[in-house]
Design a protein around this motif. Structure first.
Motif, PDB file in Angstrom:
ATOM      1  N   ARG A  67     -18.856   0.437  -5.627  1.00  0.00           N
ATOM      2  CA  ARG A  67     -18.579  -0.623  -4.657  1.00  0.00           C
ATOM      3  C   ARG A  67     -17.067  -0.798  -4.555  1.00  0.00           C
ATOM      4  O   ARG A  67     -16.393  -1.010  -5.556  1.00  0.00           O
ATOM      5  N   LEU A  68     -16.565  -0.706  -3.348  1.00  0.00           N
ATOM      6  CA  LEU A  68     -15.136  -0.834  -3.117  1.00  0.00           C
ATOM      7  C   LEU A  68     -14.750  -2.271  -2.799  1.00  0.00           C
ATOM      8  O   LEU A  68     -15.443  -2.961  -2.055  1.00  0.00           O
ATOM      9  N   GLY A  69     -13.634  -2.690  -3.360  1.00  0.00           N
ATOM     10  CA  GLY A  69     -12.954  -3.913  -2.969  1.00  0.00           C
ATOM     11  C   GLY A  69     -11.575  -3.449  -2.520  1.00  0.00           C
ATOM     12  O   GLY A  69     -10.895  -2.735  -3.260  1.00  0.00           O
ATOM     13  N   ILE A  70     -11.171  -3.785  -1.321  1.00  0.00           N
ATOM     14  CA  ILE A  70      -9.967  -3.201  -0.727  1.00  0.00           C
ATOM     15  C   ILE A  70      -9.008  -4.290  -0.279  1.00  0.00           C
ATOM     16  O   ILE A  70      -9.432  -5.286   0.312  1.00  0.00           O
ATOM     17  N   GLY A  71      -7.720  -4.110  -0.559  1.00  0.00           N
ATOM     18  CA  GLY A  71      -6.699  -5.038  -0.091  1.00  0.00           C
ATOM     19  C   GLY A  71      -5.463  -4.293   0.364  1.00  0.00           C
ATOM     20  O   GLY A  71      -4.969  -3.410  -0.333  1.00  0.00           O
ATOM     21  N   MET A  72      -4.979  -4.638   1.542  1.00  0.00           N
ATOM     22  CA  MET A  72      -3.772  -4.020   2.089  1.00  0.00           C
ATOM     23  C   MET A  72      -2.652  -5.054   2.130  1.00  0.00           C
ATOM     24  O   MET A  72      -2.910  -6.241   2.357  1.00  0.00           O
ATOM     25  N   LYS A  73      -1.440  -4.609   1.898  1.00  0.00           N
ATOM     26  CA  LYS A  73      -0.260  -5.469   1.966  1.00  0.00           C
ATOM     27  C   LYS A  73      -0.250  -6.190   3.320  1.00  0.00           C
ATOM     28  O   LYS A  73      -0.418  -5.553   4.362  1.00  0.00           O
ATOM     29  N   PRO A  74      -0.093  -7.513   3.320  1.00  0.00           N
ATOM     30  CA  PRO A  74      -0.244  -8.292   4.561  1.00  0.00           C
ATOM     31  C   PRO A  74       0.564  -7.791   5.751  1.00  0.00           C
ATOM     32  O   PRO A  74       0.033  -7.713   6.860  1.00  0.00           O
ATOM     33  N   GLU A  75       1.815  -7.417   5.536  1.00  0.00           N
ATOM     34  CA  GLU A  75       2.635  -7.005   6.682  1.00  0.00           C
ATOM     35  C   GLU A  75       2.255  -5.636   7.245  1.00  0.00           C
ATOM     36  O   GLU A  75       2.727  -5.247   8.304  1.00  0.00           O
ATOM     37  N   LEU A  76       1.347  -4.923   6.574  1.00  0.00           N
ATOM     38  CA  LEU A  76       0.875  -3.629   7.078  1.00  0.00           C
ATOM     39  C   LEU A  76      -0.444  -3.760   7.843  1.00  0.00           C
ATOM     40  O   LEU A  76      -0.841  -2.837   8.548  1.00  0.00           O
ATOM     41  N   CYS A  77      -1.109  -4.900   7.710  1.00  0.00           N
ATOM     42  CA  CYS A  77      -2.392  -5.110   8.385  1.00  0.00           C
ATOM     43  C   CYS A  77      -2.198  -5.163   9.898  1.00  0.00           C
ATOM     44  O   CYS A  77      -1.204  -5.693  10.388  1.00  0.00           O
ATOM     45  N   GLY A  78      -3.172  -4.596  10.618  1.00  0.00           N
ATOM     46  CA  GLY A  78      -3.131  -4.628  12.079  1.00  0.00           C
ATOM     47  C   GLY A  78      -2.160  -3.646  12.684  1.00  0.00           C
ATOM     48  O   GLY A  78      -1.822  -3.754  13.860  1.00  0.00           O
ATOM     49  N   ARG A  79      -1.722  -2.646  11.934  1.00  0.00           N
ATOM     50  CA  ARG A  79      -0.720  -1.689  12.429  1.00  0.00           C
ATOM     51  C   ARG A  79      -1.227  -0.248  12.476  1.00  0.00           C
ATOM     52  O   ARG A  79      -0.437   0.684  12.460  1.00  0.00           O
ATOM     53  N   GLY A  80      -2.556  -0.092  12.467  1.00  0.00           N
ATOM     54  CA  GLY A  80      -3.121   1.237  12.656  1.00  0.00           C
ATOM     55  C   GLY A  80      -3.257   2.104  11.430  1.00  0.00           C
ATOM     56  O   GLY A  80      -3.574   3.279  11.538  1.00  0.00           O
ATOM     57  N   ARG A  81      -3.051   1.551  10.255  1.00  0.00           N
ATOM     58  CA  ARG A  81      -3.112   2.356   9.034  1.00  0.00           C
ATOM     59  C   ARG A  81      -4.463   2.290   8.319  1.00  0.00           C
ATOM     60  O   ARG A  81      -4.718   3.045   7.391  1.00  0.00           O
ATOM     61  N   GLY A  82      -5.332   1.380   8.707  1.00  0.00           N
ATOM     62  CA  GLY A  82      -6.564   1.103   7.990  1.00  0.00           C
ATOM     63  C   GLY A  82      -7.470   2.280   7.694  1.00  0.00           C
ATOM     64  O   GLY A  82      -7.833   2.503   6.542  1.00  0.00           O
ATOM     65  N   PRO A  83      -7.882   3.061   8.712  1.00  0.00           N
ATOM     66  CA  PRO A  83      -8.799   4.160   8.414  1.00  0.00           C
ATOM     67  C   PRO A  83      -8.227   5.194   7.432  1.00  0.00           C
ATOM     68  O   PRO A  83      -8.944   5.647   6.548  1.00  0.00           O
ATOM     69  N   ALA A  84      -6.970   5.538   7.569  1.00  0.00           N
ATOM     70  CA  ALA A  84      -6.361   6.494   6.635  1.00  0.00           C
ATOM     71  C   ALA A  84      -6.269   5.890   5.240  1.00  0.00           C
ATOM     72  O   ALA A  84      -6.498   6.571   4.233  1.00  0.00           O
TER      73      ALA A  84
END
Length: 179
Positions: free
Chosen positions: A82-99
């Motif tokens: 089971r994955l729990g995922i967190g991205m640095k806030p300033e990178l969210c919404g900038r097209g990096r999610g799927p990669a």
């Protein structure tokens, strides 16, 4: 215009990364994803504040320059990662999610190739849901679960690559969207 590609590297989470993650602040409604202050996490030995849990379950996700972009928990359940995922806030919404998600999936497959891979996401988090879908996840269930703010609806999403070819597709070739 050519689609931009992103490359991520998944490494064991260092204490320094945990401390940095605890400083991240998300804009509402995503602020529910924040963590306790680092010294408190360590003192209580919760999640990645516990060196044993951090070493067994948590990874950091770095970009090409070695900068911390996010993290993942690879939580072991019988037959499932089971994955729990967190991205640095300033990178969210900038097209990096799927990669970003694809790099984490590859690490989960490397560790336990026989396991199913799934994750839970709040049903209102359409930004993350789109990124997860583009990375090969499908909604398989919906249920309510307890959160610090009470019972909330979640989707369970399961990684279902289209073919064996997709499983081995490099993370930087994935579509772009963010969790």
């Amino acid at each position: 215009m050519a689609e931009q590609t992103f490359t991520f590297k998944v490494v064991p989470m260092e204490e320094l990364h945990g401390a940095e993650i605890c400083t991240w602040t998300y804009e509402p409604p995503y602020n529910i994803y924040g963590w306790l202050p680092w010294e408190q996490m360590k003192g209580l030995e919760v999640e990645f504040g516990d060196p044993a849990i951090r070493g067994q379950q948590y990874v950091s996700v770095l970009d090409d320059s070695g900068e911390l972009c996010g993290f993942a928990q690879l939580f072991p359940i019988e037959g499932v990662t089971r994955l729990g995922i967190g991205m640095k806030p300033e990178l969210c919404g900038r097209g990096r999610g799927p990669a970003f998600v694809a790099a984490i999936v590859q690490e989960a497959l490397r560790r336990k190739p026989e396991n199913e891979i799934d994750l839970e996401v709040l049903t209102w988090n359409t930004r993350a849901i789109r990124a997860y879908q583009k990375a090969g996840f499908t909604i398989t269930d919906m249920y309510e679960r307890q959160t610090p703010e009470g019972m909330k609806p979640f989707y369970c999403m399961v990684y279902q690559p289209d073919s064996d070819e997709d499983v081995n597709r490099p993370a930087q070739e994935q579509d772009t969207e963010d969790p």
